[in-house]
Motif scaffolding. Structure first.
Motif, mmCIF file in Angstrom:
data_model
loop_
_atom_site.group_PDB
_atom_site.id
_atom_site.type_symbol
_atom_site.label_atom_id
_atom_site.label_comp_id
_atom_site.label_asym_id
_atom_site.label_seq_id
_atom_site.Cartn_x
_atom_site.Cartn_y
_atom_site.Cartn_z
ATOM 1 N N HIS A 77 0.863 -1.104 -0.104
ATOM 2 C CA HIS A 77 -0.086 -0.050 -0.172
ATOM 3 C C HIS A 77 0.882 1.074 -0.077
ATOM 4 C CE1 HIS A 77 -4.157 -1.846 0.597
ATOM 5 N NE2 HIS A 77 -3.338 -2.632 1.216
ATOM 6 N N GLY A 78 2.201 1.059 0.271
ATOM 7 C CA GLY A 78 2.799 2.560 0.345
ATOM 8 C C GLY A 78 2.488 3.411 1.577
ATOM 9 N N TYR A 84 11.276 9.577 -3.399
ATOM 10 C CA TYR A 84 11.902 9.345 -2.182
ATOM 11 C C TYR A 84 12.706 7.892 -2.062
ATOM 12 C CZ TYR A 84 9.197 13.318 -0.008
ATOM 13 O OH TYR A 84 8.880 14.770 0.273
ATOM 14 N N LEU A 110 13.472 12.832 0.812
ATOM 15 C CA LEU A 110 13.503 12.866 -0.725
ATOM 16 C C LEU A 110 14.672 13.079 -1.633
ATOM 17 C CD1 LEU A 110 11.518 14.648 -2.680
ATOM 18 C CD2 LEU A 110 12.511 16.907 -2.036
ATOM 19 N N LEU A 131 10.073 5.182 -3.603
ATOM 20 C CA LEU A 131 8.833 5.683 -3.614
ATOM 21 C C LEU A 131 8.622 6.701 -4.664
ATOM 22 C CD1 LEU A 131 9.246 4.855 -0.230
ATOM 23 C CD2 LEU A 131 6.974 4.617 -0.555
ATOM 24 N N PHE A 136 10.685 12.962 7.123
ATOM 25 C CA PHE A 136 10.047 11.909 7.742
ATOM 26 C C PHE A 136 10.743 11.701 9.225
ATOM 27 C CE2 PHE A 136 6.655 10.368 5.133
ATOM 28 C CZ PHE A 136 7.039 10.928 4.170
ATOM 29 N N GLN A 171 13.777 5.007 0.755
ATOM 30 C CA GLN A 171 13.599 4.641 2.101
ATOM 31 C C GLN A 171 14.531 3.499 2.122
ATOM 32 O OE1 GLN A 171 9.584 3.502 3.003
ATOM 33 N NE2 GLN A 171 9.947 3.752 5.245
ATOM 34 N N MET A 223 7.652 13.360 -7.232
ATOM 35 C CA MET A 223 8.850 13.281 -6.342
ATOM 36 C C MET A 223 9.207 11.919 -6.339
ATOM 37 S SD MET A 223 6.836 15.611 -4.125
ATOM 38 C CE MET A 223 5.684 15.665 -5.354
ATOM 39 N N TRP A 235 1.031 8.369 -3.146
ATOM 40 C CA TRP A 235 2.253 7.824 -2.916
ATOM 41 C C TRP A 235 1.942 6.486 -3.840
ATOM 42 C CZ3 TRP A 235 6.630 9.399 -0.385
ATOM 43 C CH2 TRP A 235 6.506 10.278 0.364
ATOM 44 N N GLY A 236 3.007 6.167 -4.538
ATOM 45 C CA GLY A 236 3.138 4.699 -4.939
ATOM 46 C C GLY A 236 3.755 3.794 -3.840
ATOM 47 N N ALA A 237 3.383 2.523 -4.131
ATOM 48 C CA ALA A 237 3.778 1.550 -2.973
ATOM 49 C C ALA A 237 5.144 1.182 -2.901
ATOM 50 C CB ALA A 237 2.960 -0.006 -3.507
ATOM 51 N N PRO A 284 11.201 7.527 4.884
ATOM 52 C CA PRO A 284 11.668 8.141 3.353
ATOM 53 C C PRO A 284 12.258 9.310 3.566
ATOM 54 C CG PRO A 284 9.212 7.500 3.642
ATOM 55 C CD PRO A 284 9.530 7.365 4.917
#
Lengths: 113, 111
Positions: A41-42, B36, B46, B88, A104, B38, B34, B101-103, B44
């Protein structure tokens, strides 16, 4: 992690109990966000804040509430935790002028048994 | 159907290879794009930011946006083991500052 801390970092709780997660920033950024991250799901937005006492719902807000009484603190509360709320929770902040650049925190791993 | 689609991988390539990571989206109103990165058990961070269409380069990284095809890409040249992470994509429209957001795609660079 850009002056953002989250507490606790790990928590195990039982179904039906209330849980509060805390996000604290030292950057004086206006915007604060709570996300949850689950496999497949992100990142999904739970709630966000655009100022002290100013909050709004995100994509997956059911079962969650938030409060922001000071610029630096943003609290996420699970009123009555359920197993579906087992997840990794991230807090993020952004500046007024560049909202897409979100910084984050390190995340909180929550397990609801 | 999700607004943003991203292949979860994992994508495994040898060190030094050129990596291509992609996202497709359905909302033609998206203007800000964008990428990101992680690392495992981290938040995450940028990596690249692009407004509207075109390319943007930063060192070994190039971000590309094709709004006509609703397709964005991130290229990594001379990939390193330290590039191993989940990437991401995220995007938003002018009218809504919430990011979609994408997964995420898990990338593994083999030494």
């Amino acid at each position: 992690d850009a002056g953002i801390t989250q507490s606790p970092r790990h928590k195990v709780t039982e179904t039906g109990t209330p849980v509060t997660l805390r996000c604290h920033q030292t950057e004086n950024h206006r915007y604060m966000y709570w996300y949850r991250q689950d496999p497949g799901h992100g990142l999904r937005l739970i709630h966000y804040s655009y100022g002290v006492k100013d909050t709004d719902k995100g994509e997956v807000s059911d079962g969650y509430s938030v409060s922001r009484s000071k610029t630096e603190d943003f609290l996420l509360t699970l009123e009555s935790a359920t197993s579906s709320q087992t997840s990794v929770y991230f807090c993020a902040i952004s500046d007024q002028g560049v909202r897409e650049t979100q910084y984050f925190g390190p995340g909180t791993r929550l397990l609801v048994l | 159907q999700k607004e943003v689609e991203q292949d979860p991988g994992p994508l495994s390539v040898p060190e030094g290879a050129i990596v291509s990571l992609n996202c497709t989206y359905s909302n033609s109103a998206f203007q800000y794009f964008m990428w990101y990165r992680q690392y495992s058990r981290k938040g995450p961070e940028l990596l690249m930011y692009t407004y509207s269409s075109g390319n943007k380069e930063d060192g070994r990284f190039t971000a590309q946006v094709d709004k006509s095809s609703k397709y964005i890409s991130l290229f990594i040249r001379d990939s390193q083991p330290s590039d191993s992470a989940t990437y991401l994509c995220a995007m938003r429209a002018d009218s809504n500052y919430q990011l979609i957001w994408g997964a995420g795609t898990k990338l593994i660079i083999k030494p």
